[in-house]
Design a protein around this motif. Structure first.
Motif, short mmCIF file in Angstrom:
data_model
loop_
_atom_site.label_atom_id
_atom_site.label_comp_id
_atom_site.label_asym_id
_atom_site.label_seq_id
_atom_site.Cartn_x
_atom_site.Cartn_y
_atom_site.Cartn_z
N ASN A 301 0.83 -1.20 0.00
CA ASN A 301 0.00 0.00 0.00
C ASN A 301 0.88 1.26 0.00
O ASN A 301 1.96 1.28 0.59
CB ASN A 301 -0.89 0.03 1.25
N SER A 302 0.39 2.31 -0.66
CA SER A 302 1.08 3.60 -0.63
C SER A 302 0.04 4.71 -0.50
O SER A 302 -1.02 4.64 -1.13
CB SER A 302 1.91 3.80 -1.90
N THR A 303 0.36 5.70 0.31
CA THR A 303 -0.58 6.81 0.51
C THR A 303 -0.43 7.90 -0.55
O THR A 303 -1.14 8.90 -0.52
CB THR A 303 -0.38 7.44 1.90
N GLY A 304 0.50 7.72 -1.50
CA GLY A 304 0.70 8.71 -2.56
C GLY A 304 1.66 8.19 -3.60
O GLY A 304 1.99 7.00 -3.63
N ARG A 305 2.13 9.07 -4.46
CA ARG A 305 3.06 8.70 -5.53
C ARG A 305 4.36 8.18 -4.92
O ARG A 305 4.94 8.81 -4.05
CB ARG A 305 3.34 9.92 -6.41
N ALA A 306 4.81 7.00 -5.40
CA ALA A 306 6.01 6.41 -4.80
C ALA A 306 6.54 5.28 -5.67
O ALA A 306 5.80 4.67 -6.44
CB ALA A 306 5.71 5.87 -3.39
N GLY A 322 11.52 -7.22 -6.19
CA GLY A 322 10.92 -6.52 -7.31
C GLY A 322 10.63 -5.07 -6.96
O GLY A 322 10.97 -4.60 -5.86
N VAL A 323 10.01 -4.38 -7.90
CA VAL A 323 9.68 -2.97 -7.72
C VAL A 323 8.27 -2.73 -8.23
O VAL A 323 7.88 -3.27 -9.28
CB VAL A 323 10.67 -2.07 -8.49
N VAL A 324 7.48 -1.94 -7.50
CA VAL A 324 6.17 -1.50 -7.98
C VAL A 324 6.12 0.03 -7.90
O VAL A 324 6.73 0.64 -7.02
CB VAL A 324 5.01 -2.10 -7.16
N GLY A 325 5.44 0.63 -8.85
CA GLY A 325 5.32 2.08 -8.88
C GLY A 325 3.88 2.52 -8.64
O GLY A 325 2.94 1.88 -9.11
N PHE A 326 3.72 3.61 -7.91
CA PHE A 326 2.40 4.18 -7.63
C PHE A 326 2.38 5.60 -8.17
O PHE A 326 3.22 6.43 -7.82
CB PHE A 326 2.12 4.20 -6.13
N GLY A 327 1.42 5.89 -9.03
CA GLY A 327 1.24 7.26 -9.50
C GLY A 327 0.42 8.09 -8.53
O GLY A 327 0.43 9.32 -8.59
N ARG A 328 -0.27 7.41 -7.64
CA ARG A 328 -1.09 8.05 -6.62
C ARG A 328 -1.38 7.02 -5.54
O ARG A 328 -0.86 5.90 -5.58
CB ARG A 328 -2.40 8.57 -7.22
N GLU A 329 -2.20 7.38 -4.57
CA GLU A 329 -2.55 6.45 -3.50
C GLU A 329 -3.17 5.18 -4.08
O GLU A 329 -3.97 5.22 -5.01
CB GLU A 329 -3.53 7.11 -2.54
N GLY A 330 -2.79 4.03 -3.51
CA GLY A 330 -3.35 2.79 -4.01
C GLY A 330 -2.71 1.57 -3.36
O GLY A 330 -1.91 1.68 -2.43
N SER A 331 -3.10 0.39 -3.88
CA SER A 331 -2.59 -0.88 -3.37
C SER A 331 -2.26 -1.78 -4.55
O SER A 331 -2.91 -1.73 -5.59
CB SER A 331 -3.63 -1.57 -2.47
N ARG A 332 -1.26 -2.63 -4.36
CA ARG A 332 -0.86 -3.60 -5.37
C ARG A 332 -0.65 -4.95 -4.70
O ARG A 332 -0.09 -5.03 -3.59
CB ARG A 332 0.44 -3.18 -6.06
#
Length: 483
Positions: A301-306, A322-332
């Motif tokens: 989970n991320s609360t913003g771009r990260a 691995g690596v995941v990218g978040f353009g905005r708040e969300g979950s992967r």
């Protein structure tokens, strides 16, 4: 000054480059300081381990960024290795690099703490102005003295000759293209690749190809590969500040080469909002008894771009990342594919997911169940009439009938079963030990007021697995002599 001349001759005998020779001469001047540093490291290590057993230490073989470096000089060669320390508290890790010309690097000391195995990646960059074949090794001085195997590399100096695209002097045709992915990046400039440069090399005939990447006029990566028709090569770049530039992929060789067009990129380093936080939740583990494996999945989970890096651990050992990218708040959702277990790990353990974001780190752990032996699979075959008993015929009854069947199991087990004649159960539960295959039998008396006995017979297995087989039968009394 005169004292360096024998050393220069010795270095030349080893084939050392001018850069390494300079390091050796500098090392003589710094020897007292290094000795002092080493003594300090030894004392610190001894103090850290005086009350408990010294931690176990292992060192990987040093690896060069490219073992065979072929291009224009000067050439920079990056060397890296991993030191693994099994911690139970605090300790000082003291190490130094050993060079192929006989010289030794400065002792460095890292303070480590925690529990479990900690992996420390170390590295150095060597610069060579002439051709050389050499090696590097790592010597750990504390908390245990361990020396790695030698990691070999070579440098061949030559000018890159760029000829007309799609044409080599050898008659082989080659084409080279390159591009940046992404060509424009906006976000935090934290460690890790931000821009990937991809290149495609095509040939008209299978051949070995030496290539290099040139970033903003500086050679940054080398490679050698066999290409049958076409192949994609790449390298990653992690800028620390806003910038723009280009990369070029070149094929190099003594007979000629080919070069791609410039792959332009642009980076704007922009900090994330201070409130951006990352976390790991919903970890679920699953033990697969077929082959004794463990897998898992969890949510990042991320609360913003990260940009979030993650690592999977099984019983403290890193097994995937691995690596995941978040353009905005969300979950992967991220998954750990099935991993084969061995030794004590088959008896159960823990899976951990560790995540690292621009502002914080987080981790989550969950135990997994021990592997169980697969349930035996049971089968029934060859059910048939094995014989008839005619003594019943004298009492005006049909003959008695004997039956036989084969019960098989994929593993040693106790099998429970019963017989069914004409749809009616014949007997209480029967048991047999089966290790492979075993024959079982059953018999019935002759039918009343009949010259034949007929009907259906079934063998039913109900434990530890279910299986059955059925067939019909008909046997008759023999005809009297002379009839």
């Amino acid at each position: 000054m005169n004292s360096s001349r024998p050393l220069a001759r010795k270095a030349a005998a080893f084939g050392a480059s001018a850069a390494v020779l300079g390091a050796m001469v500098a090392g003589l001047a710094a020897a007292p300081a290094q000795a002092s540093t080493q003594a300090t490291a030894g004392k610190a290590s001894a103090a850290a381990t005086s009350t408990k057993a010294r931690p176990k230490v292992s060192v990987s073989t040093p690896k060069a960024s490219s073992r065979d470096n072929d291009g224009s000089c000067p050439v920079k060669v990056d060397i890296s290795a991993n030191i693994n320390v099994k911690l139970d508290g605090k300790t000082d890790l003291a190490y130094r690099w050993l060079h192929g010309d006989g010289s030794k690097g400065k002792v460095k000391v890292l303070k480590l703490k925690g529990h479990g195995t900690k992996s420390v990646k170390i590295g150095q960059t060597l610069t060579f102005n002439e051709e050389v074949k050499g090696w590097e090794a790592v010597q750990v001085l504390g908390p245990r003295k361990v020396t790695s195997k030698k990691g070999y590399f070579s440098v061949t100096c030559q000018d890159a000759v760029v000829v007309d695209k799609d044409q080599l002097s050898s008659g082989k045709r080659i084409s080279v293209s390159a591009w940046a992915d992404p060509s424009s990046y906006v976000g935090p400039c934290t460690p890790g690749d931000k821009v990937n440069f991809l290149g495609r090399i095509k040939v008209n005939d299978p051949t070995w190809v030496k290539y290099r990447w040139v970033l903003n006029g500086r050679v940054v990566d080398y490679g050698r590969t066999k290409i049958y028709h076409s192949k994609t090569v790449s390298f990653g770049y992690s800028p620390r500040d806003s910038q723009r530039g280009y990369a070029v992929l070149q094929v190099v060789g003594r007979g000629g080469g080919s070069s791609s067009d410039r792959a332009y990129y642009k980076v704007w380093c922009k900090d994330e909002a201070p409130s951006t936080r990352v976390s790991a939740t919903n970890l679920v583990t699953a033990t697969n008894n077929d082959g004794c494996k463990v897998g898992a999945h969890a949510t990042i989970n991320s609360t913003g771009r990260a940009r979030v890096e993650y690592t999977w651990y099984v019983n403290g050992q890193s097994v995937d990342s691995g690596v995941v990218g978040f353009g905005r708040e969300g979950s992967r959702t991220v998954e750990l594919s099935d991993r084969v277990l061995s030794g004590s790990a088959t008896q159960g353990g823990r899976v951990t997911l560790a995540v690292s974001g621009p502002r914080n780190n987080d981790s989550i752990s969950q135990s997994y169940a021990a592997c169980e032996a697969p349930k035996p699979k049971i089968s029934v075959s060859s059910l048939s009439v094995s014989g008839q008993r005619n003594e019943f015929c004298a009492d005006r009854r049909g003959p008695g009938v004997d039956f036989k069947a084969t019960i098989s199991s994929t593993a040693p087990t106790t099998v429970k079963y019963y017989w069914v004649i004409d749809g009616k159960r014949e007997n209480p539960d029967l048991e047999r030990q089966v290790n492979g295959s075993v024959d079982v039998t059953w018999g019935i008396a002759g039918a009343q007021s009949a010259s034949e006995t007929k009907g259906s017979v079934q063998l039913v297995v109900f434990s530890p697995d279910s299986a059955s087989a059925a067939t019909s039968f008909s046997v008759s009394c023999p005809k009297p002599a002379g009839a």
